[in-house]
Design an enzyme around this catalytic site. Structure first.
Site, PDB file in Angstrom:
ATOM      1  CD  GLU A 186       4.315  -8.562 -11.590  1.00 46.16           C
ATOM      2  OE1 GLU A 186       3.418  -8.385 -12.426  1.00 46.16           O
ATOM      3  OE2 GLU A 186       4.361  -7.961 -10.508  1.00 46.16           O
ATOM      4  CB  ILE A 229       7.859   4.806  -1.506  1.00 43.91           C
ATOM      5  CG1 ILE A 229       8.944   4.115  -0.680  1.00 43.91           C
ATOM      6  CG2 ILE A 229       7.792   4.180  -2.884  1.00 43.91           C
ATOM      7  CD1 ILE A 229      10.356   4.372  -1.170  1.00 43.91           C
ATOM      8  CG  HIS A 268       3.526  -4.702   2.457  1.00 42.35           C
ATOM      9  ND1 HIS A 268       4.750  -4.221   2.075  1.00 42.35           N
ATOM     10  CD2 HIS A 268       2.709  -4.542   1.389  1.00 42.35           C
ATOM     11  CE1 HIS A 268       4.681  -3.815   0.811  1.00 42.35           C
ATOM     12  NE2 HIS A 268       3.459  -3.994   0.376  1.00 42.35           N
ATOM     13  CD  GLU A 310       1.654   8.481  -5.094  1.00 47.36           C
ATOM     14  OE1 GLU A 310       0.914   7.485  -5.150  1.00 47.36           O
ATOM     15  OE2 GLU A 310       2.883   8.419  -5.260  1.00 47.36           O
TER      16      GLU A 310
END
Length: 756
Positions: free
Chosen positions: A605, A431, A694, A484
């Site tokens: 959201e 991702i 997670h 990143e």
């Protein structure tokens, strides 16, 4: 006299003490007693500062080790079978296994699902209900904390999520289970909880029913009266708290329940006040949420007093004042922001200052001796309205220029892209982010402190990128990312390159568990003076012949995960961000990058809580995405990513984004989310996540193959990608490499099966 209170306070601590202690405990670096001592210190500190500010009641039960919805699941004994049989009291390690799949003690297991708390960036652990579900009092945390607060001399108001909101937010395992059928048994436990609180000397209990601001089926509306009639207890007052929206057509329902008080969010929807007053019973307390619990701007106290005074004159002591919602969504203390521009700082208020604003409103009704404090607050508000740093003429002019947002149909683009990239079936990718190691964080820290010059920083970061590329090529991934390393946060990184943004040093808020974010502040018009990612991505592409994805955060997520200015429509601010990102997308393409991922995890959201308002939001949200994504050639492949969202009700708008590839979270939901894409016949390519990032658990090859095979029942193999659920920055390298090794092996097995 007016009563002032608070619906909840941030748990993490001003120095993120809770985060640090939790992570040390999970690593085995702290024992349970050390962890619990940190919790006691945080609770005492937060009760103390709220009491000293002048609150009449301090909330108890708002502290949580991970999530308040999970706390309630544990309290009422809603423990899925896979976590083992609980004989007496649910232990802390079982609690953490439910939250994250792993704890210092106990075998790893699939964690419970996690999703967004209404329209916030906070994530809650979804309760799981099954046929034959029963409830029982299985924990003593809230009672222990009430005793703890009382022994320290605090006047307490326990906080509980209401039974109907709890059931609504949970998930029924099995199509035939009606969640409302569980209500009678659940109410039995709630009555036991309330009775025990009453024996502790509690006189007021805040019971949150935020689903009253949603569109509710008739059966759920009718259940409220049955539930609260059953919960009515002589001598114990229930304050029914609603927030994030107006009661609207549920006004009469809420105002006629057998409760002692009702709380309203008057920051988002002040217009509901008159209707509520018209329906309020003569004996009912009305709590006015006049201080914004979700944003960081100082309260316009004169405007708040304009609402408050006539209500106080009408209701007298039945008029209460509080923030609009829990301050969970606000940073802790503005006083720590010593590096913030003084003018900007004068416009802001964090949780501690918001508590002070509540008590200042109370004092303002008592006499003129607080006029100096009120004048100071109002001068800051006036300063913000008149500041010349908010508006940019060029940005305003660009908003009115025509912007082409159409690309050729997906099949035409797909044919050209497949010819260009020549990827195998089940192409593998990630991702975007890779582990943010202590070395990476130290490099950024040294550069920020001036201990590394720009050339040294560039060299060090390029080494990190080079290693990330090497690892991906060794693992055999098909489409690479640069990792990143240079990014501290997926929103803050980009915001640092844009005008109109400001940043804090300690403005942390909880996203989930120990995960905290530091939202930037949008105070003015947004534009992009210089490229933000082009040098990093082009360097990474120079290291490999494989496709390298450019990685951007989309305009809606940049909006949702910031503290946003409130002096213009959110749609206008979002369009400004989209135009800035459009410039970046086009510069990436000019630099030779042919895959560009524009992440929009916050699209769902941002959806309004009432369905009647959805289409307006979706129209401008989709438009803003297409503004930033559409200015490229047909051969440039646009990706997007979304996580932890229910897609069924907005699938048409997701398709309207017209991204060539969408990656989504599906591993915790066991691919159930793909049903929305099947029912709609979603036309483009999809990467359903097969690795839940997670949790520290590492999925096996067989587990990933099984998930992809489930995905094949929904999506044709030629349109399936294989990837993790989300970015990998929070994981460590050993587990990431093993998990990605298994993921690539799973893709290879499936290719062999499809093409023997």
């Amino acid at each position: 006299m007016i009563t002032v209170h608070n619906l909840g306070f941030p748990r993490i601590g001003v120095g993120r003490e809770l985060k640090k202690s939790l992570e040390a405990y999970w690593k085995g670096e702290r024992n349970r007693e050390q962890l619990e001592q940190v919790g006691r210190e945080l609770r005492h500190r937060h009760w103390q500062l709220q009491a000293e500010a002048g609150l009449d009641y301090v909330p108890v039960g708002d502290f949580s080790w991970y999530d308040h919805v999970l706390d309630l699941s544990v309290l009422v004994g809603c423990i899925p079978e896979r976590f083992g049989r609980v004989v007496d009291k649910v232990d802390l390690d079982t609690y953490f296994r439910m939250a994250r799949g792993r704890a210092p003690q106990g075998e790893p297991v699939a964690a419970c699902e996690m999703t967004k708390w209404f329209d916030t960036n906070y994530h809650y652990i979804v309760p799981e209900f099954q046929a034959g579900q029963s409830f029982r009092l299985a924990h003593t945390k809230i009672f222990d904390e009430v005793t703890e607060a009382q022994e320290q001399g605090f006047r307490v108001k326990p906080v509980l999520l209401g039974p109907l909101s709890y059931l609504w937010l949970g998930k029924a395992k099995g199509d035939t289970l009606d969640k409302l059928s569980l209500l009678p048994d659940l109410l039995t436990v709630y009555r036991e909880i309330l009775a025990r609180l009453q024996t502790q000397g509690v006189t007021w209990v805040q019971i949150d029913e935020p689903i009253l601001v949603l569109d509710l089926p008739t059966a759920w509306q009718e259940a409220f009266h049955r539930a609260y009639t059953a919960l009515w207890t002589p001598g114990l007052n229930l304050l029914l708290a609603t927030y994030f929206g107006p009661l609207s057509d549920h006004t009469a329902l809420a105002c006629n329940l057998p409760v002692a008080g009702v709380h309203l969010d008057l920051v988002r929807h002040p217009e509901q006040l008159d209707q509520v007053l018209a329906h309020l019973r003569p004996e009912t307390v009305l709590s006015l949420g006049l201080v914004d619990g979700r944003n960081i701007w100082r309260t316009d106290l004169q405007r708040a007093l304009t609402l408050l005074r006539p209500v106080y004159e009408q209701l007298g002591s039945r008029c209460w004042v509080a923030p609009s919602c829990s301050l969970l969504h606000s940073p802790v203390d503005l006083r720590l922001e010593t590096q913030l521009d003084p003018e900007l700082k004068s416009w802001l208020a964090f949780a501690q200052q918001k508590v002070e604003e509540v008590t200042l409103l109370k004092r303002a009704l008592s006499g003129p001796y607080v006029s100096a404090a009120l004048d100071s607050w109002q001068q800051a508000a006036q300063s913000r309205r008149n500041s010349g740093r908010i508006h940019q003429k060029a940005v305003q002019e660009r908003l009115h220029q025509p912007i082409p947002t159409m690309r050729p149909p997906y099949p035409e683009r797909a044919r050209l892209q497949h010819e260009q990239f020549n990827l195998p079936l089940y192409p593998t990718t990630t991702i975007g982010s890779f582990p943010q190691t202590s070395q990476i964080r130290n490099i950024r820290y040294q550069y920020k402190k001036g201990l590394l010059c720009q050339a040294q920083y560039l060299e060090q970061m390029q080494l990190q990128i080079k290693e990330a590329v090497r690892v991906q090529e060794t693992l055999g991934l098909d489409v690479l990312v640069h990792g990143e390393a240079e990014r501290n946060d997926m929103v803050e990184y980009f915001a640092q390159y844009l005008t109109g943004y400001a940043f804090t040093v300690n403005g942390w808020v909880q996203s989930y568990g120990s995960r905290c974010v530091k939202p930037p502040i949008i105070y003015g018009d947004v534009s992009r003076p210089v490229p933000m990612t082009v040098p990093w991505i082009t360097y990474a592409q120079s290291l490999t012949a494989k496709p390298m994805k450019g990685m951007l955060t989309g305009p809606v997520t940049m909006l949702q995960w910031s503290f946003v200015r409130d002096d213009q429509p959110r749609a206008t601010t979002c369009l400004q961000i989209a135009l800035a990102l459009r410039d970046e997308v086009q510069d990436l393409e000019k630099a030779g990058i042919r895959m560009i991922q524009i992440d929009e995890p916050a699209l769902r959201e941002g959806l309004p809580l009432r369905t009647g308002e959805w289409q307006h939001y979706l129209d401008w949200a989709v438009y803003c995405f297409r503004v930033c994504s559409s200015g490229v050639m047909d051969t440039t492949q646009v990706h997007t990513h979304m996580c932890y969202s229910e897609f069924n009700d907005i699938i048409a708008s997701i398709a309207a984004l017209d991204a060539d590839v969408i990656t989504i979270e599906t591993s915790r939901s066991d691919m159930e989310l793909l049903e929305a894409f099947t029912d709609f016949a979603y036309p483009n390519e999809i990467g359903p996540g097969v690795y839940d990032i997670h949790t520290p658990n590492i999925p096996t090859v067989a587990q990933m193959v099984a998930l992809i095979q489930k995905a094949k029942a929904h999506i044709p193999a030629e349109r399936l990608w294989v990837n993790p659920d989300c970015g990998l920055k929070t994981r460590n390298w050993p587990e990431v490499q093993q998990a990605l090794h298994n993921m690539v092996a799973a893709a290879h097995l499936l290719r062999a099966q499809d093409d023997p």
